[in-house]
Design a protein around this motif. Structure first.
Motif, short mmCIF file in Angstrom:
data_model
loop_
_atom_site.label_atom_id
_atom_site.label_comp_id
_atom_site.label_asym_id
_atom_site.label_seq_id
_atom_site.Cartn_x
_atom_site.Cartn_y
_atom_site.Cartn_z
N LEU A 1 1.46 7.20 -6.54
CA LEU A 1 0.48 8.26 -6.79
C LEU A 1 1.06 9.65 -6.50
CD1 LEU A 1 -2.87 6.75 -5.46
CD2 LEU A 1 -2.15 7.09 -7.82
N VAL A 2 1.79 9.76 -5.40
CA VAL A 2 2.42 11.04 -5.05
C VAL A 2 3.43 11.43 -6.12
CG1 VAL A 2 3.95 12.20 -3.40
CG2 VAL A 2 2.02 10.86 -2.58
N GLY A 3 4.22 10.46 -6.58
CA GLY A 3 5.20 10.72 -7.62
C GLY A 3 4.56 11.16 -8.93
N ILE A 4 3.46 10.52 -9.30
CA ILE A 4 2.76 10.90 -10.53
C ILE A 4 2.20 12.31 -10.39
CG2 ILE A 4 0.70 10.44 -11.92
CD1 ILE A 4 1.24 7.44 -11.43
N LEU A 5 1.59 12.62 -9.25
CA LEU A 5 1.06 13.97 -9.03
C LEU A 5 2.16 15.02 -9.08
CD1 LEU A 5 -1.64 13.37 -6.27
CD2 LEU A 5 -2.00 14.00 -8.66
N LEU A 6 3.28 14.74 -8.42
CA LEU A 6 4.39 15.69 -8.46
C LEU A 6 4.92 15.86 -9.89
CD1 LEU A 6 6.46 14.82 -5.26
CD2 LEU A 6 5.22 16.93 -5.75
N GLY A 7 4.98 14.77 -10.62
CA GLY A 7 5.45 14.84 -12.00
C GLY A 7 4.54 15.67 -12.88
N LEU A 8 3.25 15.62 -12.60
CA LEU A 8 2.31 16.40 -13.39
C LEU A 8 2.29 17.87 -12.99
CD1 LEU A 8 -0.69 13.89 -13.52
CD2 LEU A 8 0.87 14.49 -15.38
N LEU A 9 2.53 18.14 -11.72
CA LEU A 9 2.43 19.51 -11.22
C LEU A 9 3.73 20.30 -11.35
CD1 LEU A 9 0.27 18.89 -8.02
CD2 LEU A 9 -0.48 19.76 -10.24
N VAL A 10 4.87 19.64 -11.24
CA VAL A 10 6.16 20.33 -11.26
C VAL A 10 6.75 20.22 -12.66
CG1 VAL A 10 8.47 20.39 -10.26
CG2 VAL A 10 6.53 19.80 -8.83
N ASP A 11 7.12 21.34 -13.22
CA ASP A 11 7.67 21.36 -14.58
C ASP A 11 9.19 21.23 -14.52
OD1 ASP A 11 7.77 21.58 -17.33
OD2 ASP A 11 7.90 23.77 -17.28
N ILE A 12 9.66 20.01 -14.77
CA ILE A 12 11.10 19.75 -14.76
C ILE A 12 11.50 19.32 -16.16
CG2 ILE A 12 12.94 18.27 -13.87
CD1 ILE A 12 11.32 18.00 -11.30
N ASN A 13 12.50 20.00 -16.71
CA ASN A 13 12.99 19.66 -18.04
C ASN A 13 14.30 18.91 -17.91
OD1 ASN A 13 10.90 20.94 -19.48
ND2 ASN A 13 11.85 22.92 -19.06
N ILE A 14 14.35 17.75 -18.54
CA ILE A 14 15.56 16.93 -18.52
C ILE A 14 16.23 17.08 -19.88
CG2 ILE A 14 16.44 14.58 -18.35
CD1 ILE A 14 13.95 13.99 -16.59
N PRO A 15 17.51 17.42 -19.90
CA PRO A 15 18.20 17.57 -21.19
C PRO A 15 18.16 16.26 -21.99
CG PRO A 15 19.56 18.42 -19.40
CD PRO A 15 18.37 17.74 -18.78
N ASN A 16 18.11 16.39 -23.31
CA ASN A 16 18.03 15.23 -24.19
C ASN A 16 19.19 14.26 -23.97
OD1 ASN A 16 15.66 16.06 -25.34
ND2 ASN A 16 16.65 17.10 -27.05
N MET B 1 0.83 -1.19 0.00
CA MET B 1 0.00 0.00 0.00
C MET B 1 0.87 1.25 0.00
SD MET B 1 -2.99 0.99 -0.14
CE MET B 1 -4.23 2.08 0.31
N ILE B 2 1.97 1.20 0.73
CA ILE B 2 2.87 2.35 0.79
C ILE B 2 3.46 2.63 -0.58
CG2 ILE B 2 5.05 3.18 1.73
CD1 ILE B 2 4.37 1.71 4.31
N ALA B 3 3.81 1.57 -1.31
CA ALA B 3 4.37 1.75 -2.64
C ALA B 3 3.35 2.39 -3.57
CB ALA B 3 4.83 0.40 -3.20
N PHE B 4 2.10 1.99 -3.46
CA PHE B 4 1.05 2.54 -4.31
C PHE B 4 0.85 4.02 -4.01
CE2 PHE B 4 -3.47 3.32 -5.32
CZ PHE B 4 -3.41 3.07 -6.68
N ILE B 5 0.85 4.39 -2.73
CA ILE B 5 0.72 5.79 -2.34
C ILE B 5 1.91 6.60 -2.85
CG2 ILE B 5 0.68 7.38 -0.37
CD1 ILE B 5 -0.93 5.20 1.13
N GLY B 6 3.11 6.03 -2.72
CA GLY B 6 4.30 6.69 -3.24
C GLY B 6 4.23 6.89 -4.74
#
Length: 116
Positions: A8-23, A1-6
């Motif tokens: 979900l939190v990671g997906i939400l952070l990924g959608l909300l925070v704009d991080i650009n990774i160089p090619n 359950m902890i992994a699933f919550i983690g």
């Protein structure tokens, strides 16, 4: 359950925070993310099977990510796309874990429906 919550939190952070990774770092990040997803799906499978161990999860999560990124780096330096092997292996493991999770969830729902 902890992994699933983690996850979900990671997906939400990924959608909300704009991080650009160089090619140039894309191959490294892609295999590292796949390695982490493999660990998360493995943790979900272990949790459903009632044999989840946090130390195994954490060592696999970080160890797989570092190993996969290191192999991608080594392949880049050698001029050989070794990261493709990691993509194939981790992709296969993710699909395998998902299949097992799906089967376990269906079996659990069936037994709950029968009243076992």
């Amino acid at each position: 359950m902890i992994a699933f919550i983690g996850l979900l939190v990671g997906i939400l952070l990924g959608l909300l925070v704009d991080i650009n990774i160089p090619n140039a770092f894309s191959p490294y990040m892609s295999v590292a993310i796949l390695a982490c997803l493999d660990s998360v799906f493995g943790a979900m499978r272990a949790s459903i099977s009632k044999n989840f161990q946090a130390d195994i999860f954490l060592s696999g999560f970080f160890g797989n990510a570092i190993l996969a990124a290191g192999l991608a780096y080594l392949g880049d330096k050698l001029g050989i796309p070794i990261y493709i092997a990691a993509v194939i292996v981790f992709g296969g493991r993710i699909f395998n874990n998902f299949a097992v999770i799906r089967r376990l969830m269906i079996e659990k729902a069936r037994s709950h429906k029968r009243g076992d």
